[in-house]
Design a protein around this motif. Structure first.
Motif, PDB file in Angstrom:
ATOM      1  N   CYS A  21       0.872  -1.156   0.000  1.00  0.00           N
ATOM      2  CA  CYS A  21       0.000   0.000   0.000  1.00  0.00           C
ATOM      3  C   CYS A  21       0.912   1.209   0.000  1.00  0.00           C
ATOM      4  O   CYS A  21       2.104   1.108   0.239  1.00  0.00           O
ATOM      5  CB  CYS A  21      -0.916  -0.004   1.226  1.00  0.00           C
ATOM      6  SG  CYS A  21      -0.057   0.424   2.744  1.00  0.00           S
ATOM      7  N   GLY A  25      -1.038   5.898   2.900  1.00  0.00           N
ATOM      8  CA  GLY A  25      -2.245   5.197   3.310  1.00  0.00           C
ATOM      9  C   GLY A  25      -2.031   4.211   4.432  1.00  0.00           C
ATOM     10  O   GLY A  25      -2.974   3.559   4.871  1.00  0.00           O
ATOM     11  N   GLN A  26      -0.796   4.090   4.937  1.00  0.00           N
ATOM     12  CA  GLN A  26      -0.521   3.049   5.921  1.00  0.00           C
ATOM     13  C   GLN A  26      -1.326   3.225   7.191  1.00  0.00           C
ATOM     14  O   GLN A  26      -1.933   2.279   7.684  1.00  0.00           O
ATOM     15  CB  GLN A  26       0.970   3.018   6.243  1.00  0.00           C
ATOM     16  CG  GLN A  26       1.803   2.452   5.102  1.00  0.00           C
ATOM     17  CD  GLN A  26       3.262   2.307   5.491  1.00  0.00           C
ATOM     18  OE1 GLN A  26       3.582   2.249   6.663  1.00  0.00           O
ATOM     19  NE2 GLN A  26       4.131   2.258   4.505  1.00  0.00           N
ATOM     20  N   ASP A  28      -4.074   4.858   7.735  1.00  0.00           N
ATOM     21  CA  ASP A  28      -5.506   4.696   7.520  1.00  0.00           C
ATOM     22  C   ASP A  28      -5.887   3.236   7.353  1.00  0.00           C
ATOM     23  O   ASP A  28      -6.991   2.831   7.722  1.00  0.00           O
ATOM     24  CB  ASP A  28      -5.948   5.484   6.282  1.00  0.00           C
ATOM     25  CG  ASP A  28      -5.842   6.988   6.495  1.00  0.00           C
ATOM     26  OD1 ASP A  28      -5.793   7.710   5.490  1.00  0.00           O
ATOM     27  OD2 ASP A  28      -5.799   7.421   7.669  1.00  0.00           O
ATOM     28  N   GLU A  29      -4.995   2.443   6.803  1.00  0.00           N
ATOM     29  CA  GLU A  29      -5.313   1.050   6.511  1.00  0.00           C
ATOM     30  C   GLU A  29      -4.838   0.110   7.624  1.00  0.00           C
ATOM     31  O   GLU A  29      -4.811  -1.100   7.445  1.00  0.00           O
ATOM     32  CB  GLU A  29      -4.704   0.649   5.173  1.00  0.00           C
ATOM     33  CG  GLU A  29      -5.302   1.432   3.999  1.00  0.00           C
ATOM     34  CD  GLU A  29      -4.800   0.909   2.670  1.00  0.00           C
ATOM     35  OE1 GLU A  29      -4.482  -0.294   2.580  1.00  0.00           O
ATOM     36  OE2 GLU A  29      -4.732   1.704   1.718  1.00  0.00           O
ATOM     37  N   GLY A  30      -4.437   0.645   8.756  1.00  0.00           N
ATOM     38  CA  GLY A  30      -4.079  -0.196   9.886  1.00  0.00           C
ATOM     39  C   GLY A  30      -2.670  -0.729   9.865  1.00  0.00           C
ATOM     40  O   GLY A  30      -2.379  -1.729  10.540  1.00  0.00           O
ATOM     41  N   PHE A  31      -1.774  -0.107   9.136  1.00  0.00           N
ATOM     42  CA  PHE A  31      -0.375  -0.534   9.142  1.00  0.00           C
ATOM     43  C   PHE A  31       0.327   0.043  10.361  1.00  0.00           C
ATOM     44  O   PHE A  31       0.113   1.200  10.730  1.00  0.00           O
ATOM     45  CB  PHE A  31       0.340  -0.090   7.863  1.00  0.00           C
ATOM     46  CG  PHE A  31      -0.025  -0.909   6.666  1.00  0.00           C
ATOM     47  CD1 PHE A  31       0.846  -1.861   6.172  1.00  0.00           C
ATOM     48  CD2 PHE A  31      -1.254  -0.741   6.040  1.00  0.00           C
ATOM     49  CE1 PHE A  31       0.511  -2.626   5.069  1.00  0.00           C
ATOM     50  CE2 PHE A  31      -1.602  -1.508   4.945  1.00  0.00           C
ATOM     51  CZ  PHE A  31      -0.719  -2.459   4.455  1.00  0.00           C
ATOM     52  N   ASN A  82      -0.200  -6.163   9.399  1.00  0.00           N
ATOM     53  CA  ASN A  82       0.078  -5.122   8.418  1.00  0.00           C
ATOM     54  C   ASN A  82       1.240  -4.282   8.933  1.00  0.00           C
ATOM     55  O   ASN A  82       1.102  -3.553   9.924  1.00  0.00           O
ATOM     56  CB  ASN A  82      -1.152  -4.239   8.193  1.00  0.00           C
ATOM     57  CG  ASN A  82      -2.200  -4.920   7.332  1.00  0.00           C
ATOM     58  OD1 ASN A  82      -1.939  -5.933   6.701  1.00  0.00           O
ATOM     59  ND2 ASN A  82      -3.396  -4.362   7.299  1.00  0.00           N
ATOM     60  N   SER A  84       4.193  -1.474   8.869  1.00  0.00           N
ATOM     61  CA  SER A  84       4.746  -0.242   8.295  1.00  0.00           C
ATOM     62  C   SER A  84       6.276  -0.251   8.383  1.00  0.00           C
ATOM     63  O   SER A  84       6.959   0.319   7.531  1.00  0.00           O
ATOM     64  CB  SER A  84       4.198   0.974   9.031  1.00  0.00           C
ATOM     65  OG  SER A  84       4.524   0.931  10.410  1.00  0.00           O
ATOM     66  N   ARG A 123       1.570  -6.204   3.730  1.00  0.00           N
ATOM     67  CA  ARG A 123       0.274  -6.683   4.197  1.00  0.00           C
ATOM     68  C   ARG A 123       0.411  -8.015   4.933  1.00  0.00           C
ATOM     69  O   ARG A 123       1.236  -8.860   4.589  1.00  0.00           O
ATOM     70  CB  ARG A 123      -0.704  -6.840   3.036  1.00  0.00           C
ATOM     71  CG  ARG A 123      -1.154  -5.512   2.435  1.00  0.00           C
ATOM     72  CD  ARG A 123      -2.381  -5.687   1.560  1.00  0.00           C
ATOM     73  NE  ARG A 123      -2.789  -4.413   0.983  1.00  0.00           N
ATOM     74  CZ  ARG A 123      -3.539  -3.503   1.611  1.00  0.00           C
ATOM     75  NH1 ARG A 123      -3.938  -3.734   2.847  1.00  0.00           N
ATOM     76  NH2 ARG A 123      -3.870  -2.386   1.003  1.00  0.00           N
TER      77      ARG A 123
END
Length: 467
Positions: A21, A25-26, A28-31, A82, A84, A123
């Protein structure tokens, strides 16, 4: 492991790629970052969270003249969240570059950690390969409680060895036995010396006075069980039970020394232990005898234990070979999930000494038990001994006493079924004391928890069982 002073350690298989990703966006996407420790209460910073390693592939070059180590470590892993960013345990030389799936990644050193931030988030469930390029002079690891280990330069080469940690001194790693992985090493050294390691030997190639030695361990291995021994050694190669056997003895020891004779019995000892514990769990056999005053112990480095020469002062020293080879089942193939369970390694390896002594010299196991029962310190626990007690005699000797007490409690048929089912069910996995007790209770058909925990933790001697 057994400490001498207490008694009277390029091809990479990459599956798929990491789903990505964008950096923006990390969040926001739960990373999120992986934890900087795996959670072991004895060693909170050992290991790391957020991923599971499947393979280490090291391509390294070592020059004994300068003690310079250089090359690349490739670590293939699967994200368990997930991610980062993630950490690797690394006390080694300066890092010049890091990539994740071929893309340049940010990296920084924080104390004994290498913190890696990939270009894109990783991911959960995706496989990814991290390549770390580094060069410099590795340093030993010194602990006030546990002594010195890790990378040790010698007059003719180096020895990388130690428990509970050593790997992080010479390659980036998830340094805890709960994350086991397969292993491949290419080590290039001057052609006048040897480079010995774990597993099956591969093709050796020579160019311009340098030789590349190749070793592969195809069964998962805890990081502290990896080793490399570089220097002048008498290397003996052959096959045993259809598998390669490689033994080596420091060339400074006399030929046909007690150490040579003990290494020559490696296959014999392993075969006897297989009758007790089940099939030998690895694709190679062996052992290495080193001469170094800093190493006063033997360590069960996977498939090829390393022994201090100090164990071989007499012609009846194969007991230490039995101890370290027993670890191939108890500690290596079946590894502990946490360091508090270390008796599962050392208690059974101590018991193997007694079994071998009965087999080889006729001293009954009961005699060894009786002697140990009368001399062990009962105030120190065997299970959960604390960080400073991990290598104490209570873990080893009282651990062996617990194993024999179980045998007397359940009878030989059930006892050896417990051992062999344990090594079969938990092969290539990690295990806990609770899991062992549950298996023993199932096979014996009766409660054993209170009995075993008394032997493992009581501050006074349990009643000596009737023979």
């Amino acid at each position: 492991m057994i400490r001498r002073s207490a008694l009277a350690v390029l091809t990479v298989l990459t599956i798929g790629g990491a789903a990505a990703c964008t950096d923006s966006g990390q969040a926001d996407e739960g990373f999120a970052p992986g934890a900087a420790g795996i959670g072991d209460p004895y060693f909170p910073t050992y290991g790391n969270g957020g991923y599971d390693v499947t393979n280490y592939a090291l391509a390294l070059r070592y020059d004994p003249a300068s003690d310079r180590l250089e090359g690349t470590a490739k670590i293939t892993a699967t994200a368990t969240q997930n991610l980062s960013r993630f950490n690797l345990d690394f006390r080694g030389p300066e890092v010049s570059a890091v990539t994740v799936d071929g893309a340049a990644a940010q990296q920084k050193r924080e104390t004994d950690e290498l913190v890696v931030t990939p270009k894109s988030g990783l991911r959960k469930g995706s496989s990814f390969t991290t390549a770390v390029t580094y060069a410099g002079v590795p340093q030993p690891i010194t602990s006030p409680e546990l002594g010195t280990g890790g990378w040790l330069a010698t007059a003719t080469g180096a020895i990388a060895l130690g428990q509970p940690e050593s790997a992080s001194s010479w390659y980036p790693v998830n340094d805890h036995p709960s994350d086991k992985a397969t292993w491949a090493l290419e080590m290039t050294v001057p052609s006048t010396i040897s480079a010995l390691s774990n597993g099956v030997p591969g093709e050796k190639t020579e160019k311009d006075g340098w030789t590349t030695w190749r070793w592969t361990e195809t069964e998962p291995m805890a990081s502290y069980l990896s080793t490399v021994v570089i220097g002048n050694y008498r290397v003996t190669t052959g096959t045993h039970q259809g598998k390669p056997i490689v033994t080596a003895v420091d060339a400074g020891l006399p030929r046909d020394s007690n150490a040579d004779k003990a290494m020559a019995r490696t296959g014999e000892v392993a075969d006897f232990l297989a009758t007790q514990f089940g099939p030998y769990p690895f694709d190679a056999y062996g052992g290495i005898v080193v001469v170094d005053g800093r190493i006063r112990y033997a360590l069960e480095t996977q498939s090829r234990p390393v022994y201090s020469d100090s164990f071989f002062g007499s012609s009846t020293s194969e007991w230490v070979v039995a101890h370290e080879l027993a670890h191939q089942w108890f500690g290596d193939s079946v590894s502990i999930a946490a360091w508090k369970d270390i008796w599962l390694n050392e208690g059974f390896a101590t018991y193997a000494e007694w079994l071998w002594s009965e087999h080889d010299t006729g001293v009954p196991v009961q005699t060894s038990f009786d002697k140990a029962y009368d001399t062990v310190t009962w105030t120190d626990p065997t299970y959960d001994p604390g960080r400073t007690g991990m290598f104490g005699n209570s873990v080893y000797i009282r651990g062996g006493l617990t194993v024999h007490a179980l045998r007397l409690e359940v009878g030989d048929d059930a006892f050896f079924r417990i051992l062999q089912e344990w090594t079969s069910q938990k092969r290539n996995a990690t295990a806990t004391t609770d899991e062992f007790i549950a298996l023993a209770e199932r096979i014996a058909g009766k409660p054993l928890r209170d009995f075993l925990m008394t032997w493992l933790t009581s501050k006074t001697a349990p009643p000596k069982p009737a023979n």
